[in-house]
Design a protein around this motif. Structure first.
Motif, PDB file in Angstrom:
ATOM      1  N   ALA A  72       0.917  -1.348   0.457  1.00  0.00           N
ATOM      2  CA  ALA A  72       0.018  -0.266  -0.096  1.00  0.00           C
ATOM      3  C   ALA A  72       1.017   1.137  -0.447  1.00  0.00           C
ATOM      4  O   ALA A  72       0.149   1.985   0.403  1.00  0.00           O
ATOM      5  CB  ALA A  72      -0.617   0.417   1.605  1.00  0.00           C
TER       6      ALA A  72
ATOM      7  N   LYS B 103      -5.151   6.975  -5.684  1.00  0.00           N
ATOM      8  CA  LYS B 103      -5.155   6.899  -3.780  1.00  0.00           C
ATOM      9  C   LYS B 103      -4.045   6.948  -2.853  1.00  0.00           C
ATOM     10  O   LYS B 103      -2.893   7.094  -3.256  1.00  0.00           O
ATOM     11  CB  LYS B 103      -5.622   5.192  -3.669  1.00  0.00           C
ATOM     12  CG  LYS B 103      -7.080   5.381  -4.254  1.00  0.00           C
ATOM     13  CD  LYS B 103      -8.303   6.385  -3.798  1.00  0.00           C
ATOM     14  CE  LYS B 103      -9.427   5.466  -4.152  1.00  0.00           C
ATOM     15  NZ  LYS B 103     -10.648   6.686  -4.011  1.00  0.00           N
TER      16      LYS B 103
ATOM     17  N   HIS C 105      -1.005   4.293   1.613  1.00  0.00           N
ATOM     18  CA  HIS C 105      -1.578   3.493   2.983  1.00  0.00           C
ATOM     19  C   HIS C 105      -2.971   3.314   3.092  1.00  0.00           C
ATOM     20  O   HIS C 105      -3.845   2.803   4.104  1.00  0.00           O
ATOM     21  CB  HIS C 105      -1.490   3.712   4.181  1.00  0.00           C
ATOM     22  CG  HIS C 105       0.290   3.978   4.352  1.00  0.00           C
ATOM     23  ND1 HIS C 105       1.273   3.683   5.702  1.00  0.00           N
ATOM     24  CD2 HIS C 105       2.007   3.808   3.668  1.00  0.00           C
ATOM     25  CE1 HIS C 105       2.378   3.609   6.317  1.00  0.00           C
ATOM     26  NE2 HIS C 105       3.123   3.837   4.506  1.00  0.00           N
ATOM     27  N   HIS C 106      -3.293   3.806   1.566  1.00  0.00           N
ATOM     28  CA  HIS C 106      -4.695   3.639   1.149  1.00  0.00           C
ATOM     29  C   HIS C 106      -5.271   1.946   0.949  1.00  0.00           C
ATOM     30  O   HIS C 106      -4.335   1.602   0.216  1.00  0.00           O
ATOM     31  CB  HIS C 106      -5.552   4.479   0.892  1.00  0.00           C
ATOM     32  CG  HIS C 106      -7.130   4.474   0.647  1.00  0.00           C
ATOM     33  ND1 HIS C 106      -7.531   3.474  -0.586  1.00  0.00           N
ATOM     34  CD2 HIS C 106      -7.591   5.228   0.475  1.00  0.00           C
ATOM     35  CE1 HIS C 106      -8.740   3.860  -0.077  1.00  0.00           C
ATOM     36  NE2 HIS C 106      -9.164   5.447   0.972  1.00  0.00           N
TER      37      HIS C 106
ATOM     38  N   GLU D 277      -6.884   1.233  -1.301  1.00  0.00           N
ATOM     39  CA  GLU D 277      -7.115   1.283  -2.705  1.00  0.00           C
ATOM     40  C   GLU D 277      -5.985   0.899  -3.704  1.00  0.00           C
ATOM     41  O   GLU D 277      -5.619   2.288  -4.758  1.00  0.00           O
ATOM     42  CB  GLU D 277      -8.137   1.620  -3.209  1.00  0.00           C
ATOM     43  CG  GLU D 277      -9.614   0.909  -2.387  1.00  0.00           C
ATOM     44  CD  GLU D 277     -11.014   2.331  -2.644  1.00  0.00           C
ATOM     45  OE1 GLU D 277     -10.954   2.979  -3.812  1.00  0.00           O
ATOM     46  OE2 GLU D 277     -11.649   1.760  -2.179  1.00  0.00           O
ATOM     47  N   TYR D 278      -5.024   1.606  -2.914  1.00  0.00           N
ATOM     48  CA  TYR D 278      -3.831   2.823  -3.489  1.00  0.00           C
ATOM     49  C   TYR D 278      -3.564   1.242  -4.596  1.00  0.00           C
ATOM     50  O   TYR D 278      -2.675   0.211  -3.981  1.00  0.00           O
ATOM     51  CB  TYR D 278      -2.718   3.295  -2.605  1.00  0.00           C
ATOM     52  CG  TYR D 278      -1.410   3.197  -3.033  1.00  0.00           C
ATOM     53  CD1 TYR D 278      -0.921   4.186  -3.466  1.00  0.00           C
ATOM     54  CD2 TYR D 278      -0.268   2.162  -3.044  1.00  0.00           C
ATOM     55  CE1 TYR D 278       0.248   4.344  -4.144  1.00  0.00           C
ATOM     56  CE2 TYR D 278       0.736   2.395  -3.627  1.00  0.00           C
ATOM     57  CZ  TYR D 278       1.147   3.608  -4.489  1.00  0.00           C
ATOM     58  OH  TYR D 278       2.622   3.429  -4.529  1.00  0.00           O
TER      59      TYR D 278
END
Length: 385
Positions: free
Chosen positions: A97, A352, A355-356, A358-359
């Motif tokens: 992420a 994104k 650390h998201h 959806e990244y």
């Protein structure tokens, strides 16, 4: 000359394979094995197990005794992926992420390019670091004798940056990323029945007051010209809905750009915690830990990097960050020993955040990172005729 279109396709394949098989810090055994195998196939000298799961590849051309290091991080995060990509993580609860899969692939690409093309005089160390996310990997490599076993004069690192277009470059001289300190304040009193607070020395009200009082460190205790952040992220207690707690733990982290500000935050936090606890008739104990030191770029080497970047991305896409970033980076540990520069490449305006869940790393950026690594090697280890 290397076919860059073919290399881009190769790196994309490598990157997506790393993404599909993420590994947490000091658990990067598969990743490190693949990195080492590819470096050997490119003709580099390779050492594994440096600082646990770190890998160092060495490539020498010409006769100069000068050396530089190029570094990538390999570890993933304990985050459940939500990208639905065909190459999404196959490891439940772990994902890339932060783009370390891309950083690893682009540095491998640079090793392949430089091994095939040369164009520099000296030694390039390719450092693949474990456990960046929790601030232990660089220290582990240094404690394992990195600088003595694989000496280098300068070091450079690249990180992707969501919000900037692919092909855009940013860095700055001096402080570029903050230190991160963590704290835990434990308040101790005596709990009791929720109907009789007068018969207790309960800690919940004291904890709430302390959270607010801690915000005065930045607003009232630090100089207005200093940059600092104090964030409370958790309050934990031993209470239940109809009982007042006897203990409470307040956890959080702080950010700063100089050791002096870090020390000032810690000193004031201790005073405020003790004073607040005394006012409410409870006791306070603090654990304050320094997890990440500030990342500070060498001004002269930053100028050299900006020059190299402009030849690749153009002046319009090469710019200096106006202010440092409040996130932290383990690369700082290397810069505490050897001058260098940490820099950023755009991951796309619609990316994104890091650390998201959806990244995803933008594969179009791979060739840009590889070209930048190559340009830095040639800029800093020039062939003099």
């Amino acid at each position: 000359m290397t076919d860059l279109t073919h290399l881009q396709a190769e790196m994309t394949e490598w990157r997506r394979d790393f993404h599909r098989h993420p590994e947490f810090g000091f658990e990067e055994h598969r990743t490190a094995g693949l990195v080492a195998d590819r470096l050997r196939a490119f003709g580099l000298e390779v050492e594994t197990g440096v600082g646990g799961t770190g890998v160092v590849g060495t490539l020498t051309r010409g006769t100069s005794n000068r050396s530089i290091a190029l570094r990538a991080d390999m570890d993933a995060l304990r985050i459940q992926e939500a990208t639905n990509a065909p190459y999404a993580s196959s490891h439940d609860g772990t994902m890339h992420a932060c783009g370390h899969d891309g950083h690893t692939a682009m540095l491998l690409g640079a090793a392949k390019l430089l091994s095939e093309e040369g164009g520099f005089d000296g030694t390039v160390r390719f450092i693949f670091q474990p456990a960046e996310e929790w601030g232990q990997g660089a220290l582990a490599m240094l404690e394992d004798g990195l600088l003595q076993r694989f000496p280098f004069d300068e070091i450079y690192g690249i990180h992707n940056m969501p919000g900037y277009d692919v092909g855009q470059f940013r860095t700055r001289p001096g402080p570029v990323m903050s230190a991160e300190d963590t704290f835990e304040i434990t308040l101790t009193g005596s709990g009791g029945h929720a109907s009789r607070p007068d018969k207790t020395q309960e800690v919940m009200v004291a904890a709430c007051a302390l959270v607010l009082n801690l915000q005065t460190i930045v607003s009232r205790r630090l100089s207005p010209t200093d940059i600092g952040v104090v964030s409370v992220t958790e309050i934990l207690s031993d209470g239940v809905r109809n009982a007042l707690p006897g203990t409470a733990r307040i956890l959080g982290d702080t950010r700063s750009f100089t050791p002096e500000v870090s020390a000032e935050i810690e000193t004031n936090m201790a005073k405020i915690a003790a004073g607040t606890a005394s006012a409410y008739g409870v006791l306070a104990a603090i654990e304050y830990r320094r997890e990440f030191i500030p990342t500070v770029n060498d001004p002269n080497l930053t100028k050299a990097v900006m020059k190299a970047a402009a030849t690749i991305f153009g002046q319009n896409n090469t710019a200096e960050l106006r202010e440092p970033i409040s996130a932290s980076e383990d690369f700082a540990q290397f810069l505490a020993h050897v001058p260098g520069c940490f820099m950023f490449l755009g991951n796309g305006k619609d990316s994104k955040a890091l650390h998201h869940p959806e990244y995803d790393f933008n594969d179009r950026g791979l060739i840009h990172g590889t070209k930048l690594h190559r340009a830095i090697a040639r800029e800093r280890l020039p062939i003099i005729t």
